[in-house]
Scaffold this motif. Structure first.
Motif, PDB file in Angstrom:
ATOM      1  N   UNK A 194       0.813  -1.218   0.000  1.00  0.00           N
ATOM      2  CA  UNK A 194       0.000   0.000   0.000  1.00  0.00           C
ATOM      3  C   UNK A 194       0.844   1.265   0.000  1.00  0.00           C
ATOM      4  N   UNK A 195       1.995   1.195   0.676  1.00  0.00           N
ATOM      5  CA  UNK A 195       2.743   2.432   0.924  1.00  0.00           C
ATOM      6  C   UNK A 195       4.096   2.492   0.219  1.00  0.00           C
ATOM      7  N   UNK A 196       4.461   1.491  -0.557  1.00  0.00           N
ATOM      8  CA  UNK A 196       5.784   1.510  -1.195  1.00  0.00           C
ATOM      9  C   UNK A 196       5.647   1.191  -2.683  1.00  0.00           C
ATOM     10  N   UNK A 197       5.959   2.169  -3.511  1.00  0.00           N
ATOM     11  CA  UNK A 197       5.791   2.016  -4.955  1.00  0.00           C
ATOM     12  C   UNK A 197       6.835   1.091  -5.572  1.00  0.00           C
ATOM     13  N   UNK A 198       7.872   0.742  -4.807  1.00  0.00           N
ATOM     14  CA  UNK A 198       8.885  -0.174  -5.345  1.00  0.00           C
ATOM     15  C   UNK A 198       8.331  -1.583  -5.502  1.00  0.00           C
ATOM     16  N   UNK A 199       7.292  -1.900  -4.752  1.00  0.00           N
ATOM     17  CA  UNK A 199       6.643  -3.208  -4.873  1.00  0.00           C
ATOM     18  C   UNK A 199       5.674  -3.139  -6.048  1.00  0.00           C
ATOM     19  N   UNK A 200       5.950  -3.881  -7.104  1.00  0.00           N
ATOM     20  CA  UNK A 200       5.189  -3.770  -8.342  1.00  0.00           C
ATOM     21  C   UNK A 200       4.008  -4.737  -8.417  1.00  0.00           C
ATOM     22  N   UNK A 201       4.058  -5.844  -7.683  1.00  0.00           N
ATOM     23  CA  UNK A 201       2.978  -6.834  -7.713  1.00  0.00           C
ATOM     24  C   UNK A 201       3.039  -7.632  -6.418  1.00  0.00           C
ATOM     25  N   UNK A 202       1.871  -8.113  -5.967  1.00  0.00           N
ATOM     26  CA  UNK A 202       1.809  -8.855  -4.708  1.00  0.00           C
ATOM     27  C   UNK A 202       0.936 -10.090  -4.850  1.00  0.00           C
ATOM     28  N   UNK A 203       1.404 -11.188  -4.269  1.00  0.00           N
ATOM     29  CA  UNK A 203       0.641 -12.428  -4.206  1.00  0.00           C
ATOM     30  C   UNK A 203       0.397 -12.755  -2.739  1.00  0.00           C
ATOM     31  N   UNK A 204      -0.866 -12.932  -2.383  1.00  0.00           N
ATOM     32  CA  UNK A 204      -1.251 -13.196  -1.004  1.00  0.00           C
ATOM     33  C   UNK A 204      -1.675 -14.649  -0.878  1.00  0.00           C
ATOM     34  N   UNK A 205      -0.913 -15.435  -0.122  1.00  0.00           N
ATOM     35  CA  UNK A 205      -1.241 -16.833   0.124  1.00  0.00           C
ATOM     36  C   UNK A 205      -2.086 -16.928   1.389  1.00  0.00           C
ATOM     37  N   UNK A 206      -3.393 -17.080   1.216  1.00  0.00           N
ATOM     38  CA  UNK A 206      -4.331 -17.202   2.337  1.00  0.00           C
ATOM     39  C   UNK A 206      -4.009 -16.183   3.433  1.00  0.00           C
ATOM     40  N   UNK A 207      -3.952 -14.925   3.025  1.00  0.00           N
ATOM     41  CA  UNK A 207      -3.570 -13.841   3.931  1.00  0.00           C
ATOM     42  C   UNK A 207      -4.601 -13.629   5.033  1.00  0.00           C
ATOM     43  N   UNK A 208      -4.148 -13.065   6.145  1.00  0.00           N
ATOM     44  CA  UNK A 208      -5.015 -12.757   7.290  1.00  0.00           C
ATOM     45  C   UNK A 208      -5.805 -11.488   6.985  1.00  0.00           C
ATOM     46  N   UNK A 209      -6.859 -11.645   6.197  1.00  0.00           N
ATOM     47  CA  UNK A 209      -7.644 -10.499   5.724  1.00  0.00           C
ATOM     48  C   UNK A 209      -8.266  -9.701   6.859  1.00  0.00           C
ATOM     49  N   UNK A 210      -8.512 -10.346   8.003  1.00  0.00           N
ATOM     50  CA  UNK A 210      -9.188  -9.660   9.110  1.00  0.00           C
ATOM     51  C   UNK A 210      -8.408  -8.453   9.616  1.00  0.00           C
ATOM     52  N   UNK A 211      -7.125  -8.361   9.246  1.00  0.00           N
ATOM     53  CA  UNK A 211      -6.296  -7.249   9.725  1.00  0.00           C
ATOM     54  C   UNK A 211      -6.097  -6.158   8.678  1.00  0.00           C
ATOM     55  N   UNK A 212      -6.805  -6.234   7.552  1.00  0.00           N
ATOM     56  CA  UNK A 212      -6.563  -5.275   6.483  1.00  0.00           C
ATOM     57  C   UNK A 212      -7.112  -3.881   6.797  1.00  0.00           C
ATOM     58  N   UNK A 213      -8.244  -3.803   7.494  1.00  0.00           N
ATOM     59  CA  UNK A 213      -8.805  -2.514   7.955  1.00  0.00           C
ATOM     60  C   UNK A 213      -9.005  -1.518   6.816  1.00  0.00           C
ATOM     61  N   UNK A 214      -9.761  -1.927   5.814  1.00  0.00           N
ATOM     62  CA  UNK A 214      -9.945  -1.099   4.623  1.00  0.00           C
ATOM     63  C   UNK A 214     -11.283  -0.367   4.583  1.00  0.00           C
ATOM     64  N   UNK A 215     -12.094  -0.497   5.617  1.00  0.00           N
ATOM     65  CA  UNK A 215     -13.442   0.081   5.572  1.00  0.00           C
ATOM     66  C   UNK A 215     -13.424   1.570   5.286  1.00  0.00           C
ATOM     67  N   UNK A 216     -12.588   2.308   6.003  1.00  0.00           N
ATOM     68  CA  UNK A 216     -12.580   3.765   5.851  1.00  0.00           C
ATOM     69  C   UNK A 216     -12.037   4.196   4.496  1.00  0.00           C
ATOM     70  N   UNK A 217     -10.983   3.520   4.026  1.00  0.00           N
ATOM     71  CA  UNK A 217     -10.420   3.933   2.736  1.00  0.00           C
ATOM     72  C   UNK A 217     -11.399   3.659   1.603  1.00  0.00           C
ATOM     73  N   UNK A 218     -12.164   2.573   1.725  1.00  0.00           N
ATOM     74  CA  UNK A 218     -13.174   2.283   0.707  1.00  0.00           C
ATOM     75  C   UNK A 218     -14.299   3.310   0.761  1.00  0.00           C
ATOM     76  N   UNK A 219     -14.734   3.662   1.976  1.00  0.00           N
ATOM     77  CA  UNK A 219     -15.771   4.694   2.124  1.00  0.00           C
ATOM     78  C   UNK A 219     -15.319   6.013   1.527  1.00  0.00           C
ATOM     79  N   UNK A 220     -14.019   6.300   1.664  1.00  0.00           N
ATOM     80  CA  UNK A 220     -13.480   7.561   1.129  1.00  0.00           C
ATOM     81  C   UNK A 220     -13.088   7.442  -0.343  1.00  0.00           C
ATOM     82  N   UNK A 221     -13.431   6.271  -0.935  1.00  0.00           N
ATOM     83  CA  UNK A 221     -13.193   6.020  -2.363  1.00  0.00           C
ATOM     84  C   UNK A 221     -11.718   6.081  -2.745  1.00  0.00           C
TER      85      UNK A 221
END
Length: 390
Positions: A215-242
């Motif tokens: 999310x915060x580092x543009x040097x990372x060009x692509x990400x693969x999540x292997x059964x990631x702990x989604x419960x810790x993503x905390x994206x509600x506010x950013x989605x609400x703010x579009x």
């Protein structure tokens, strides 16, 4: 193909160690995997236990408790006999120049080198791989001098896990900051890295840390999540703010990723190991975890505005994305899926994804992904999509 491995310890002079009480600076241990020199002749067959040199005894002591054998001698003999293609300190291939880079982050408690099934395939396909050891949150960390570092705590609250994710995210960024220096000065790594092509792979809690770093580092060009702990993503506010993230992400889930199946498995697993009060407490916590995971699945779907692929590996479990079956000697992931096939499918899709979205090699992934007996596309609710591409 023979694969080399070296270990380095990096010290972050800008951060103090906070997981334990200490005045020392935060340290991160990394393994670097690369193609070995084609003309090099090894002195003996490489073994899985070599990854824990010079304290192979600690690896055997901890992991033998996982094995189904009755006698300790049988357990030890098995762990000492697991073959691999990874050789410590092997000379690097002269052909390995400006290679695309993958950084791996394992799950909570797992050693940093616990996805070697995936590492070997990535190196065979032209990548070099760094694995990050986050000190004090792995069951077993062996420093180069033989010092053993254990987990700071056996059990963690959800808030403590959130704190660990942030520490891991900072560890990832610290490693990214050091790659340029390693590429200039390190005896083995020098001139081997293409720092314009950096991808990340994370499992479980490591997947959450990988995502937060992405999310915060543009040097990372692509990400693969292997059964990631989604419960810790905390994206509600950013989605609400579009707010959105324009970065290719493969969200690769276990086959049992739904509330009913997950809760039933948890109850069956825990009902005979906890007293009534602890069992009730565990059920309530896991209920929140599953509900939060479902909510963050939806949020992640809407947050990603670039290429996104949400899939699950049919009938698989959480540890299918690790070396668990290798260490334990299990042949079957489920009645439908062998452990070997699970690793083949995971490797194929992860490599195709990185080939396309990190290296620009045509439509290696997006034109291939489909519904079949092993893979199911899923929507924002985690439900199957029949015959449809995301």
């Amino acid at each position: 193909m023979k694969i080399g491995r070296i270990v380095r310890v990096l010290e972050d002079k800008e951060r103090k160690e906070t997981i334990i009480k200490s005045d020392e600076n935060r340290k991160v241990i990394i393994s670097f995997y690369y193609p070995a020199d084609e003309n090099w002749k090894e002195s003996r067959q490489a073994l899985y236990v070599d990854l824990y040199s010079p304290r192979e005894d600690e690896f055997i002591s901890i992991f033998k408790n996982m094995l189904p054998y009755k006698e300790n001698a049988e357990k030890e003999n098995y762990l000492k006999s697991i073959k691999t293609n990874i050789y410590n300190d092997a000379p690097i291939s002269k052909k390995a120049v400006n290679c695309p880079v993958i950084i791996q982050c394992s799950g909570l408690g797992s050693p940093r080198d616990y996805l070697t099934f995936n590492i070997e395939e990535l190196v065979r396909k032209g990548y070099v791989v760094f694995t990050i050891g986050h000190l004090y949150d792995s069951m077993l960390t062996i420093m180069p001098d033989g010092k053993l570092i254990e987990m700071a705590k056996d059990e963690l609250t959800q808030d403590e896990k959130k704190e660990l994710i942030d520490i891991r995210k900072d560890d990832i960024i610290f490693v990214l900051n050091n790659l340029e220096k390693l590429n200039l000065d390190d005896d083995i790594i020098k001139n081997k890295l293409d720092l314009s092509r950096i991808g990340m792979i994370g499992h479980s809690l490591g997947g959450a840390a990988v995502f937060k770093a992405s999310q915060c580092d543009i040097r990372i060009k692509a990400a693969v999540l292997f059964d990631a702990s989604l419960q810790f993503f905390s994206l509600s506010n950013v989605v609400k703010n579009k707010q959105t993230l324009n970065k290719p992400v493969l969200n690769f889930r276990r086959g049992t990723f739904d509330y009913e199946t997950s809760m039933k498995k948890y109850i069956d697993y825990m009902k005979n190991s906890l007293d009534a009060d602890k069992f009730k407490e565990g059920i309530l916590i896991y209920d929140n975890v599953l509900r939060d995971s479902a909510e963050e699945q939806k949020n992640l779907f809407h947050y990603l505005c670039g290429y996104k692929s949400f899939i699950k590996l049919n009938t698989s479990e959480h540890m299918a994305f690790t070396d668990y079956s290798i260490v334990k000697g299990e042949k079957m992931e489920s009645k439908i899926l062998t452990a070997k096939k699970a690793h083949e499918v995971i490797n194929d899709l992860a490599v195709r994804f990185m080939d396309e979205f990190l290296c620009g090699n045509g439509k290696r992934y997006s034109s291939f992904i489909k519904n079949d007996e092993y893979i199911t596309l899923i929507d924002e609710d985690g439900k199957s999509i029949k015959g449809t591409k995301l």
